[in-house]
Write a protein that holds these residues in place. Structure first.
Motif, short mmCIF file in Angstrom:
data_model
loop_
_atom_site.label_atom_id
_atom_site.label_comp_id
_atom_site.label_asym_id
_atom_site.label_seq_id
_atom_site.Cartn_x
_atom_site.Cartn_y
_atom_site.Cartn_z
N CYS A 87 0.85 -1.18 0.00
CA CYS A 87 0.00 0.00 0.00
C CYS A 87 0.89 1.23 0.00
O CYS A 87 1.79 1.36 0.83
N ALA A 88 0.62 2.13 -0.94
CA ALA A 88 1.38 3.37 -1.04
C ALA A 88 0.47 4.55 -0.75
O ALA A 88 -0.61 4.67 -1.35
N ALA A 89 0.91 5.40 0.16
CA ALA A 89 0.18 6.64 0.47
C ALA A 89 0.86 7.79 -0.26
O ALA A 89 2.09 7.92 -0.23
N SER A 90 0.06 8.62 -0.92
CA SER A 90 0.62 9.75 -1.65
C SER A 90 -0.27 10.97 -1.45
O SER A 90 -1.42 10.86 -1.04
N GLY A 91 0.31 12.13 -1.77
CA GLY A 91 -0.45 13.37 -1.63
C GLY A 91 0.22 14.29 -0.63
O GLY A 91 1.40 14.15 -0.32
N THR A 92 -0.55 15.25 -0.13
CA THR A 92 -0.02 16.25 0.79
C THR A 92 -0.11 15.71 2.21
O THR A 92 -1.15 15.77 2.84
N ILE A 93 1.01 15.15 2.68
CA ILE A 93 1.06 14.48 3.98
C ILE A 93 2.14 15.13 4.83
O ILE A 93 3.28 15.28 4.37
N PHE A 94 1.78 15.47 6.08
CA PHE A 94 2.78 15.97 7.01
C PHE A 94 3.45 14.83 7.76
O PHE A 94 4.66 14.74 7.84
N ARG A 95 2.60 13.95 8.31
CA ARG A 95 3.15 12.85 9.09
C ARG A 95 2.14 11.71 9.15
O ARG A 95 0.97 11.93 9.41
N ILE A 96 2.63 10.50 8.89
CA ILE A 96 1.79 9.31 9.07
C ILE A 96 2.12 8.71 10.43
O ILE A 96 3.28 8.38 10.70
N ASN A 97 1.12 8.59 11.29
CA ASN A 97 1.33 8.03 12.63
C ASN A 97 1.23 6.51 12.64
O ASN A 97 2.03 5.83 13.28
N ASP A 98 0.22 6.00 11.98
CA ASP A 98 -0.01 4.56 11.94
C ASP A 98 -0.51 4.16 10.55
O ASP A 98 -1.20 4.93 9.90
N MET A 99 -0.15 2.95 10.16
CA MET A 99 -0.73 2.36 8.95
C MET A 99 -1.17 0.95 9.30
O MET A 99 -0.65 0.34 10.24
N GLY A 100 -2.11 0.44 8.53
CA GLY A 100 -2.58 -0.89 8.85
C GLY A 100 -3.39 -1.51 7.74
O GLY A 100 -3.64 -0.89 6.69
N TRP A 101 -3.77 -2.74 7.99
CA TRP A 101 -4.59 -3.52 7.07
C TRP A 101 -5.84 -4.01 7.79
O TRP A 101 -5.76 -4.49 8.94
N TYR A 102 -6.97 -3.87 7.11
CA TYR A 102 -8.24 -4.39 7.58
C TYR A 102 -8.81 -5.25 6.46
O TYR A 102 -8.37 -5.15 5.31
N ASN A 126 8.84 4.13 6.19
CA ASN A 126 8.44 5.50 6.47
C ASN A 126 8.87 6.47 5.38
O ASN A 126 8.15 7.41 5.03
N ALA A 127 10.03 6.25 4.82
CA ALA A 127 10.56 7.16 3.80
C ALA A 127 9.70 7.16 2.54
O ALA A 127 9.59 8.17 1.85
N LYS A 128 9.08 6.01 2.27
CA LYS A 128 8.27 5.88 1.05
C LYS A 128 6.77 5.95 1.33
O LYS A 128 5.97 5.83 0.40
#
Length: 121
Positions: A22-37, A73-75
């Protein structure tokens, strides 16, 4: 605008493996958590695994020992390695990110469109 795009789903035999990305893109300051449901037909969406930006992982009991979540985190990416798959793992798998956008103190949840995983012989 923030987008989450999943990939890696498909059809696999029982006992097989798949790796979701899963790749997150766009205007992001900080991602705190990522996950799968995941959501199986006729059932509610349920947590599979989550990971914090610091690398702490949490798993549902049903996947503990079989699935491994990891992040880059870098990507702004998160992965789910799924081994020893069972028919009951069949579901649409959704990526989630809890993040802050620039200039905001609010944490907001974003979801991907989902990717189908089917475990069948």
């Amino acid at each position: 605008q923030v987008q989450l795009v999943e990939s890696g789903g498909g059809l696999v035999q029982p006992g097989g493996s798949l790796r979701l990305s899963c790749a997150a893109s766009g205007t992001i300051f900080r991602i705190n958590d990522m996950g799968w449901y995941r959501q199986a037909p006729g059932k509610e969406r349920e947590l599979v695994a989550t990971i914090t930006s610091g690398g702490s992982a949490n798993y549902a009991d049903s996947v503990q020992g079989r699935f491994t979540i990891s992040g880059d985190n870098a990507k702004n990416m998160v992965y789910l390695q799924m081994n020893s798959l069972k028919p009951e793992d069949t579901a649409v798998y959704y990526c989630n990110a809890a993040l802050r956008r620039p200039g905001s103190v609010r944490q907001v949840n974003y979801w991907g469109q989902g990717t189908q995983v089917t475990v069948s012989s």
